[in-house]
Scaffold this active site. Structure first.
Site, mmCIF file in Angstrom:
data_model
loop_
_atom_site.group_PDB
_atom_site.id
_atom_site.type_symbol
_atom_site.label_atom_id
_atom_site.label_comp_id
_atom_site.label_asym_id
_atom_site.label_seq_id
_atom_site.Cartn_x
_atom_site.Cartn_y
_atom_site.Cartn_z
ATOM 1 N N ASP A 38 0.835 -1.203 0.000
ATOM 2 C CA ASP A 38 0.000 0.000 0.000
ATOM 3 C C ASP A 38 0.871 1.255 0.000
ATOM 4 O O ASP A 38 1.998 1.238 0.515
ATOM 5 C CB ASP A 38 -0.894 0.034 1.237
ATOM 6 C CG ASP A 38 -1.962 -1.043 1.202
ATOM 7 O OD1 ASP A 38 -2.269 -1.541 0.108
ATOM 8 O OD2 ASP A 38 -2.481 -1.382 2.282
ATOM 9 N N TYR A 65 5.704 -8.525 8.863
ATOM 10 C CA TYR A 65 5.376 -7.101 8.971
ATOM 11 C C TYR A 65 5.497 -6.619 10.414
ATOM 12 O O TYR A 65 5.281 -7.384 11.361
ATOM 13 C CB TYR A 65 3.925 -6.843 8.533
ATOM 14 C CG TYR A 65 3.612 -7.126 7.095
ATOM 15 C CD1 TYR A 65 3.790 -6.153 6.115
ATOM 16 C CD2 TYR A 65 3.098 -8.359 6.703
ATOM 17 C CE1 TYR A 65 3.472 -6.405 4.788
ATOM 18 C CE2 TYR A 65 2.778 -8.622 5.377
ATOM 19 C CZ TYR A 65 2.971 -7.641 4.434
ATOM 20 O OH TYR A 65 2.651 -7.890 3.126
ATOM 21 N N ASP A 79 -7.786 1.786 7.929
ATOM 22 C CA ASP A 79 -6.552 2.406 8.397
ATOM 23 C C ASP A 79 -6.825 3.855 8.801
ATOM 24 O O ASP A 79 -7.934 4.365 8.630
ATOM 25 C CB ASP A 79 -5.428 2.308 7.354
ATOM 26 C CG ASP A 79 -5.697 3.129 6.096
ATOM 27 O OD1 ASP A 79 -6.332 4.197 6.190
ATOM 28 O OD2 ASP A 79 -5.270 2.698 5.010
ATOM 29 N N ARG A 171 -4.136 -4.547 7.615
ATOM 30 C CA ARG A 171 -5.177 -3.590 7.979
ATOM 31 C C ARG A 171 -6.443 -4.319 8.399
ATOM 32 O O ARG A 171 -7.127 -3.920 9.345
ATOM 33 C CB ARG A 171 -5.459 -2.632 6.824
ATOM 34 C CG ARG A 171 -6.067 -3.298 5.597
ATOM 35 C CD ARG A 171 -6.450 -2.319 4.510
ATOM 36 N NE ARG A 171 -5.291 -1.638 3.961
ATOM 37 C CZ ARG A 171 -5.196 -0.313 3.874
ATOM 38 N NH1 ARG A 171 -6.186 0.462 4.268
ATOM 39 N NH2 ARG A 171 -4.125 0.246 3.363
#
Length: 279
Positions: A38, A65, A79, A171
């Site tokens: 993203d 992540y 988000d 997310r």
């Protein structure tokens, strides 16, 4: 030029932006990335160059992540950049947050967010989302191998360290943890630390990208044993033919006697055949 460049993607760049920039920097038209990040995310973006673009589909799907999460919010994008749908000041304590996150470890189903790059009926979801359109999405199987939670700067913040399968959305994980807690949650930051065999220690910035930073394509297959083909075997490889070998079943990196990387191969019942050639 052929090989793999590990870019530390900056925020506010799309993965396509990175590819477009590198085509100009490296003077190579054949450039592709191995997994969308993203725009708000940073971190490991493997970029495949020249003949190495043939290997994009062979990049292992596992990812790692580090994410930041804010509790007590729900947005339409899952988000912090999205439109706020609801707020909740009743924030659970850290142990409750940690326990709820651990419940997602293992195999499960996850519904892709509307802001994702998933295609449905030939259309990218994020393009529909920009038009204010929301459509039904089918849940998809995902795996979370590791989820560790650390306290954030205050009670409403937490950090996640996540190891997961490809196709998993962090997310949405944050959103789902918030839903499980009953207070809501959004992702406020994301950094990819690892993609397949490549980690952040190998990454360079876009400004530092150069031919000298390009890794050989066989670095993607470093976890497999190497095999050197004899001259007669190399001829069969270049003609797309299999041949007998005294090797156990499994995958191998295959090289010519002169050291050239030829292919990723698979041995089944003492016969070696090509998975993907790079000569």
């Amino acid at each position: 030029m052929n090989g793999i460049l590990i870019i530390d993607k900056p925020s506010d760049w799309t993965s396509h932006d990175v590819v477009a920039k590198l085509r100009g920097t490296l003077g190579e038209r054949r450039v592709g990335h191995g997994g969308t990040l993203d725009p708000m995310a940073t971190g490991v973006l493997p970029v495949f160059i020249g003949r190495a673009t043939r290997a994009v589909e062979l990049l292992p799907s596992g990812k790692t992540y580090r994410a930041k999460m804010i509790l007590g919010l729900v947005t339409d994008s899952q988000d912090i950049t999205g439109k706020i749908i609801s707020k909740n000041e009743n924030i659970p304590d850290f142990q409750q947050v940690s326990d709820a996150a651990r419940e997602f470890i293992g195999h499960g189903l996850q519904t892709p967010p509307m802001v994702s790059a998933v295609k449905i009926n030939g259309q990218r979801l994020y393009k529909l989302a920009r038009q204010g359109i929301e459509i039904e999405r089918k849940p998809r199987p995902v795996t979370f191998d590791r989820i560790e939670v650390s306290p954030g700067a205050d009670r409403a913040e937490a950090e996640l360290l996540v190891e997961c399968s490809g196709g998993a959305y962090i997310r949405t994980l944050c959103h789902d943890i918030g839903a499980r807690l009953g207070c809501g949650a959004v992702m406020s930051g994301l950094r990819r630390l690892k993609s397949g065999p490549f980690d952040i220690s190998q990454a360079v910035t876009i400004d530092a990208a150069s031919p000298a930073a390009v890794l050989p394509v066989d670095s993607l297959f470093a976890g497999y044993p190497a095999y050197t083909a004899a001259d007669a075997q190399e001829k069969r490889i270049r003609n797309g033919a299999g041949f007998g070998v005294n090797l156990p079943d499994g995958k191998f990196r295959v090289y010519a006697e002169g050291g050239e990387f030829l292919m990723l191969a698979e041995v089944i019942n003492s016969k070696m055949s090509t998975i993907k050639g790079f000569y």
